[in-house]
Motif scaffolding. Structure first.
Motif, PDB file in Angstrom:
ATOM      1  N   ASP A  14     -63.150  -3.289 -13.021  1.00  0.00           N
ATOM      2  CA  ASP A  14     -62.609  -4.238 -13.017  1.00  0.00           C
ATOM      3  C   ASP A  14     -60.911  -4.030 -13.238  1.00  0.00           C
ATOM      4  O   ASP A  14     -60.006  -4.137 -14.018  1.00  0.00           O
ATOM      5  N   LEU A  15     -59.543  -2.412 -11.937  1.00  0.00           N
ATOM      6  CA  LEU A  15     -58.682  -2.174 -12.582  1.00  0.00           C
ATOM      7  C   LEU A  15     -57.639  -3.563 -12.189  1.00  0.00           C
ATOM      8  O   LEU A  15     -57.787  -4.213 -11.320  1.00  0.00           O
ATOM      9  N   GLN A  16     -57.013  -3.506 -13.481  1.00  0.00           N
ATOM     10  CA  GLN A  16     -55.474  -4.647 -13.524  1.00  0.00           C
ATOM     11  C   GLN A  16     -54.344  -5.080 -13.184  1.00  0.00           C
ATOM     12  O   GLN A  16     -53.615  -5.121 -13.074  1.00  0.00           O
ATOM     13  N   SER A  17     -54.172  -3.262 -14.157  1.00  0.00           N
ATOM     14  CA  SER A  17     -52.609  -2.889 -14.480  1.00  0.00           C
ATOM     15  C   SER A  17     -53.510  -1.300 -14.840  1.00  0.00           C
ATOM     16  O   SER A  17     -53.909  -0.894 -15.351  1.00  0.00           O
ATOM     17  N   VAL A  18     -51.806  -0.922 -14.538  1.00  0.00           N
ATOM     18  CA  VAL A  18     -51.549   0.687 -14.400  1.00  0.00           C
ATOM     19  C   VAL A  18     -50.413   0.772 -15.079  1.00  0.00           C
ATOM     20  O   VAL A  18     -49.548   0.665 -14.562  1.00  0.00           O
ATOM     21  N   LEU A  19     -50.309   1.629 -16.786  1.00  0.00           N
ATOM     22  CA  LEU A  19     -48.361   2.129 -16.952  1.00  0.00           C
ATOM     23  C   LEU A  19     -48.198   3.272 -16.355  1.00  0.00           C
ATOM     24  O   LEU A  19     -48.776   3.879 -16.617  1.00  0.00           O
ATOM     25  N   VAL A  20     -47.255   3.244 -15.688  1.00  0.00           N
ATOM     26  CA  VAL A  20     -46.841   4.987 -15.134  1.00  0.00           C
ATOM     27  C   VAL A  20     -45.262   4.948 -16.614  1.00  0.00           C
ATOM     28  O   VAL A  20     -44.483   4.776 -16.407  1.00  0.00           O
ATOM     29  N   HIS A  21     -45.292   6.081 -17.037  1.00  0.00           N
ATOM     30  CA  HIS A  21     -43.790   6.742 -16.678  1.00  0.00           C
ATOM     31  C   HIS A  21     -43.575   7.884 -16.422  1.00  0.00           C
ATOM     32  O   HIS A  21     -44.217   8.957 -15.924  1.00  0.00           O
ATOM     33  N   SER A  22     -42.230   7.547 -16.116  1.00  0.00           N
ATOM     34  CA  SER A  22     -41.977   8.918 -15.548  1.00  0.00           C
ATOM     35  C   SER A  22     -40.436   9.802 -16.269  1.00  0.00           C
ATOM     36  O   SER A  22     -39.947   8.862 -16.983  1.00  0.00           O
ATOM     37  N   GLY A  23     -40.932  10.674 -16.170  1.00  0.00           N
ATOM     38  CA  GLY A  23     -39.729  11.353 -17.063  1.00  0.00           C
ATOM     39  C   GLY A  23     -40.154  12.527 -17.681  1.00  0.00           C
ATOM     40  O   GLY A  23     -41.076  12.912 -17.603  1.00  0.00           O
ATOM     41  N   ASP A  24     -40.014  13.426 -18.852  1.00  0.00           N
ATOM     42  CA  ASP A  24     -40.663  13.895 -19.311  1.00  0.00           C
ATOM     43  C   ASP A  24     -40.365  13.712 -21.054  1.00  0.00           C
ATOM     44  O   ASP A  24     -40.257  12.439 -22.246  1.00  0.00           O
ATOM     45  N   TYR A  25     -40.537  14.108 -21.760  1.00  0.00           N
ATOM     46  CA  TYR A  25     -41.652  14.561 -23.544  1.00  0.00           C
ATOM     47  C   TYR A  25     -40.251  13.646 -23.741  1.00  0.00           C
ATOM     48  O   TYR A  25     -39.487  14.362 -24.428  1.00  0.00           O
ATOM     49  N   GLY A  26     -40.409  12.731 -24.881  1.00  0.00           N
ATOM     50  CA  GLY A  26     -38.910  12.392 -25.601  1.00  0.00           C
ATOM     51  C   GLY A  26     -37.966  11.175 -24.821  1.00  0.00           C
ATOM     52  O   GLY A  26     -37.203  10.788 -24.824  1.00  0.00           O
ATOM     53  N   SER A  27     -37.695  11.399 -23.259  1.00  0.00           N
ATOM     54  CA  SER A  27     -37.071  10.481 -22.569  1.00  0.00           C
ATOM     55  C   SER A  27     -37.460   9.909 -21.231  1.00  0.00           C
ATOM     56  O   SER A  27     -38.882  10.408 -20.487  1.00  0.00           O
ATOM     57  N   GLY A  28     -37.457   8.565 -20.370  1.00  0.00           N
ATOM     58  CA  GLY A  28     -37.752   8.666 -19.326  1.00  0.00           C
ATOM     59  C   GLY A  28     -37.793   7.640 -18.621  1.00  0.00           C
ATOM     60  O   GLY A  28     -37.174   6.339 -20.099  1.00  0.00           O
ATOM     61  N   HIS A  29     -38.769   6.530 -18.404  1.00  0.00           N
ATOM     62  CA  HIS A  29     -38.769   5.373 -17.895  1.00  0.00           C
ATOM     63  C   HIS A  29     -40.050   4.869 -17.424  1.00  0.00           C
ATOM     64  O   HIS A  29     -41.090   5.552 -16.931  1.00  0.00           O
ATOM     65  N   TYR A  30     -40.763   3.460 -18.339  1.00  0.00           N
ATOM     66  CA  TYR A  30     -41.587   3.195 -17.698  1.00  0.00           C
ATOM     67  C   TYR A  30     -41.368   1.823 -16.629  1.00  0.00           C
ATOM     68  O   TYR A  30     -40.766   1.333 -16.809  1.00  0.00           O
ATOM     69  N   TYR A  31     -42.415   1.821 -15.561  1.00  0.00           N
ATOM     70  CA  TYR A  31     -42.606   0.708 -14.988  1.00  0.00           C
ATOM     71  C   TYR A  31     -44.577   0.496 -14.745  1.00  0.00           C
ATOM     72  O   TYR A  31     -45.149   1.192 -15.741  1.00  0.00           O
ATOM     73  N   TYR A  33     -47.562  -0.971 -12.049  1.00  0.00           N
ATOM     74  CA  TYR A  33     -48.707  -2.031 -11.116  1.00  0.00           C
ATOM     75  C   TYR A  33     -49.347  -2.887 -11.883  1.00  0.00           C
ATOM     76  O   TYR A  33     -50.395  -2.653 -12.931  1.00  0.00           O
ATOM     77  N   VAL A  34     -49.587  -4.212 -11.035  1.00  0.00           N
ATOM     78  CA  VAL A  34     -50.334  -4.960 -12.355  1.00  0.00           C
ATOM     79  C   VAL A  34     -50.745  -5.922 -10.186  1.00  0.00           C
ATOM     80  O   VAL A  34     -50.037  -6.542  -9.419  1.00  0.00           O
ATOM     81  N   ARG A  35     -52.053  -6.078 -11.026  1.00  0.00           N
ATOM     82  CA  ARG A  35     -53.168  -7.115 -10.056  1.00  0.00           C
ATOM     83  C   ARG A  35     -53.132  -8.230 -10.736  1.00  0.00           C
ATOM     84  O   ARG A  35     -54.019  -8.550 -11.266  1.00  0.00           O
ATOM     85  N   PRO A  36     -52.361  -9.122 -10.183  1.00  0.00           N
ATOM     86  CA  PRO A  36     -52.393 -10.475 -10.986  1.00  0.00           C
ATOM     87  C   PRO A  36     -53.891 -11.449 -10.555  1.00  0.00           C
ATOM     88  O   PRO A  36     -53.521 -12.105 -11.660  1.00  0.00           O
ATOM     89  N   ASN A  37     -54.052 -11.358  -9.758  1.00  0.00           N
ATOM     90  CA  ASN A  37     -55.699 -12.086  -9.548  1.00  0.00           C
ATOM     91  C   ASN A  37     -56.273 -11.102  -9.033  1.00  0.00           C
ATOM     92  O   ASN A  37     -56.849  -9.994  -8.425  1.00  0.00           O
TER      93      ASN A  37
END
Length: 85
Positions: A14-31, A33-37
Motif C-alpha cells: 500500500d503506497l503511503q508516501s511519495v517524495l518528489v524532486h523538482s528542479g535540475d541535477y544539483g539543485s532544486g526543491h523536495y516536497y 505526498y503523504v497518506r497519513p491513514n
C-alpha cells in the motif's frame, strides 16, 4: 524456489508516501505526498511550511515523470491547511 516466487508475485504493498524532486541535477526543491491513514484515501502535500489536501490523481500526475506541478501550485481552492498530529 517456487514458494518464494509465488510469495513475491502475490505480495501487495500500500503506497503511503511519495517524495518528489523538482528542479535540475544539483539543485532544486523536495516536497512529499503523504497518506497519513493507510486505511483511508486522504492525501496531503507537505511543502516546507505548507500542507494541502490533494487528490490521488494529483499525486500520480506529479510523481511519475509527467509535467511537474508543485503541490503548492495546484488549484485546490487555494487553501492551505495545517495538520496537527
Amino acid at each position: 524456489s517456487d514458494t518464494k516466487k509465488k510469495e513475491q508475485q502475490s505480495t501487495i504493498y500500500d503506497l503511503q508516501s511519495v517524495l518528489v524532486h523538482s528542479g535540475d541535477y544539483g539543485s532544486g526543491h523536495y516536497y512529499t505526498y503523504v497518506r497519513p491513514n493507510i486505511l483511508g484515501n486522504a492525501w496531503y502535500c507537505f511543502d516546507d511550511n505548507r500542507v494541502m489536501k490533494v487528490s490521488f490523481d494529483d499525486v500520480t500526475r506529479d510523481s511519475y515523470g509527467q509535467q511537474q506541478q508543485q503541490c503548492n501550485n495546484n488549484n485546490n481552492n487555494g487553501l492551505f491547511k495545517r495538520l496537527l498530529f
